[in-house]
Design an enzyme around this catalytic site. Sequence first.
Site, PDB file in Angstrom:
ATOM      1  N   ASP A  72       3.583 -23.976   4.989  1.00 10.63           N
ATOM      2  CA  ASP A  72       3.873 -24.226   6.397  1.00 10.63           C
ATOM      3  C   ASP A  72       5.386 -24.337   6.423  1.00 10.63           C
ATOM      4  OD1 ASP A  72       4.636 -25.563   8.780  1.00 10.63           O
ATOM      5  OD2 ASP A  72       2.560 -26.144   9.052  1.00 10.63           O
ATOM      6  N   HIS A  73       6.061 -23.318   6.960  1.00 13.90           N
ATOM      7  CA  HIS A  73       7.513 -23.273   6.741  1.00 13.90           C
ATOM      8  C   HIS A  73       8.237 -24.433   7.432  1.00 13.90           C
ATOM      9  CE1 HIS A  73       7.695 -21.195  10.668  1.00 13.90           C
ATOM     10  NE2 HIS A  73       8.968 -21.508  10.697  1.00 13.90           N
ATOM     11  N   ARG A  84       0.829  -1.216   0.000  1.00 15.60           N
ATOM     12  CA  ARG A  84       0.000   0.000   0.000  1.00 15.60           C
ATOM     13  C   ARG A  84       0.861   1.263   0.000  1.00 15.60           C
ATOM     14  NH1 ARG A  84      -4.702  -2.602   3.422  1.00 15.60           N
ATOM     15  NH2 ARG A  84      -3.018  -3.161   4.820  1.00 15.60           N
ATOM     16  N   LYS A 140      12.003 -27.191   6.465  1.00 13.64           N
ATOM     17  CA  LYS A 140      13.185 -27.447   7.293  1.00 13.64           C
ATOM     18  C   LYS A 140      13.816 -28.772   6.880  1.00 13.64           C
ATOM     19  CE  LYS A 140      11.382 -24.896  11.281  1.00 13.64           C
ATOM     20  NZ  LYS A 140      12.276 -23.782  11.573  1.00 13.64           N
ATOM     21  N   HIS A 198       2.151 -26.321  12.267  1.00 11.79           N
ATOM     22  CA  HIS A 198       3.509 -26.878  12.287  1.00 11.79           C
ATOM     23  C   HIS A 198       3.562 -28.239  12.996  1.00 11.79           C
ATOM     24  CE1 HIS A 198       4.397 -22.935  10.956  1.00 11.79           C
ATOM     25  NE2 HIS A 198       4.543 -22.354  12.126  1.00 11.79           N
ATOM     26  N   GLU A 218       9.659 -22.726  22.376  1.00  7.84           N
ATOM     27  CA  GLU A 218      10.360 -21.499  21.999  1.00  7.84           C
ATOM     28  C   GLU A 218      10.789 -20.749  23.252  1.00  7.84           C
ATOM     29  OE1 GLU A 218       8.840 -19.525  18.226  1.00  7.84           O
ATOM     30  OE2 GLU A 218       7.013 -19.957  19.345  1.00  7.84           O
TER      31      GLU A 218
HETATM   32  C1  BG6 Z   1       5.565 -19.000  13.180  1.00  6.37           C
HETATM   33  C2  BG6 Z   1       4.776 -18.519  14.357  1.00  6.37           C
HETATM   34  O1  BG6 Z   1       4.745 -19.659  12.264  1.00  6.37           O
HETATM   35  O2  BG6 Z   1       6.561 -19.913  13.636  1.00  6.37           O
HETATM   36  C3  BG6 Z   1       5.665 -17.867  15.396  1.00  6.37           C
HETATM   37  O3  BG6 Z   1       3.792 -17.575  13.924  1.00  6.37           O
HETATM   38  C4  BG6 Z   1       6.788 -18.812  15.770  1.00  6.37           C
HETATM   39  O4  BG6 Z   1       4.919 -17.505  16.545  1.00  6.37           O
HETATM   40  C5  BG6 Z   1       7.488 -19.343  14.527  1.00  6.37           C
HETATM   41  O5  BG6 Z   1       7.702 -18.100  16.585  1.00  6.37           O
HETATM   42  C6  BG6 Z   1       8.490 -20.413  14.894  1.00  6.37           C
HETATM   43  O6  BG6 Z   1       9.227 -20.755  13.756  1.00  6.37           O
HETATM   44  P1  BG6 Z   1      10.703 -21.351  13.893  1.00  6.37           P
HETATM   45  O7  BG6 Z   1      11.093 -21.659  12.491  1.00  6.37           O
HETATM   46  O8  BG6 Z   1      11.531 -20.275  14.541  1.00  6.37           O
HETATM   47  O9  BG6 Z   1      10.567 -22.555  14.756  1.00  6.37           O
END
Ligand code: BG6
Length: 512
Positions: free
Chosen positions: A200-201, A62, A205, A263, A239
């Site tokens: 979904d990242h 934007r 990994k 995840h 975390e």
């Molecule tokens: C994200 C979440 O999808 O994944 C975050 O929104 C989280 O809250 C993060 O901290 C954790 O990812 P990673 O790769 O650091 O384990």
Amino acid sequence: MAETQRHPFLHGLSKHRGAPPTVVVIFGASGDLTARKLIPAVYNLGFDNLLPADFYLVGYGRKPIPDDEFRALASDAIKEFSRRELNADVWSRLARRTSYVAGGYDEKPAFDKLAAHIDELERQIGRDVQRLFYISTPPSVFTPILLNLGASGLAAKHLGLPHHSKVIIEKPFGKDLASARALNETIRSVFEEHQVYRIDHYLGKETVQDLLVQRFANAIFEPLWNRNFIDSVQITVAEEVGVEKRGGYYEQSGCLRDMIQNHTMQLVALTAMEPPVSLDAESIRDEKVKLLKAIQPLALGPGGDVARAQYAAGMMGGKAAKGYLEEEGIAPQSATETFAAIRLSINNWRWQGVPFYLRSGKRMARRVSEIAINFKCPPGTLFAGSGRFDIAANTLSFQIQPDEGLSLILNTKVPGLDTRTQPVKMNFRYATTFGSNTPEAYERLVLDAMIGDGTLFIRGDEALASWQLYTPVLESWAAAGREGMDAYAAGSWGPATGDALLAKNGHVWRQP
Ligand code: BG6
């Protein structure tokens, strides 16, 4: 077989070099994810010569930003967040092909302007490029972006040809079953499923991808991978960070939506699914969906299968840490959980009777993600009694992060003239064996989307199967407000209610 449906394990890097001419358009270009992950991912792909010769990057947002300023922001992002330092040659090649288009997300004329910008790029190089749209905005504008990609013709461009348009959609994919269904419908009104890449990242990994290799490329594991030999499975995604500056987002989300539904469930699916008939994307995703559908509905209420908690004040790394309710942007009586633990029962031939325990939380003792497979104890006839025998159940654990690797607990004779036993740990570490410069998850995912490999992305029905399981939990928590919300000290391993989930079956959380 479709252009794309083969898994890269089968082909190695040569396949990646075949990414077609591409323009990647990032919606939400001035956002945090773009700076931290997406620009560095594109840069590192460029560094590794994995971008096609005709590659273009277009930021869309934007805020009006001149091209030069956007390029400066991008190079700052690389300096700050890339796993490699900024290399002047690599960056100047990329910078020449980086531009910015300003426009609203619900303004069709702005999307027409974007379309004209891409047409102009194509005219300059004299060929068509595939269009990869990366939606990295807050979810409130997913729908207008998708609809405008449809209305402007960008979604359908070259459809049916190998280099068609594609869309990557960031999380969160909905906030419950109904909203995820509605989002799937909007997507399908504009794109065909094979054009869609739901991120979904965790799937990007290395260690998560390694799960399939460990399970199906090693003959020793698969025969034991069932209820006859496995006692329980524990998945921890812990975390150290708190809610940081993301209070606004997190208050609407909470741990179940933010970490467990996506995840952690991907880790469950890959750990527990049946062997796919092949490594193509659909075969793997079919098996994941089958597994998710075999999970029993969760028992709610006291003594049920779920626990939730918020972090209270505590100590992190020797320093006092605030509780969740004192953090910036958090409602004083917030009922948002920062920790969730779940006990899953999978009702199929392989897993019946084997509990899967999941836990995830912020502000926990240590950053660690692991999957621990706890095997049954051997019969106690030989090594029992007398205190000389310390026998532990064998545990195979996948360290997803940090210290990526695999370890196995075995019972061993202690050297000496009498027979004593002790559990020992056999370790494999990625960094020791392969060096430590592993690609970031987003590099793999952007590249796979470019070449059209959907294996490491979530299919629409997969997202729904997971929401189906967790929506009743979210509804019951919303109705209960703060009632039933436990607390844990920042810097600890979580609340007592999380421990109680396991105690019911005589289990305890493993100390990762
Ligand atoms: C994200 C979440 O999808 O994944 C975050 O929104 C989280 O809250 C993060 O901290 C954790 O990812 P990673 O790769 O650091 O384990």
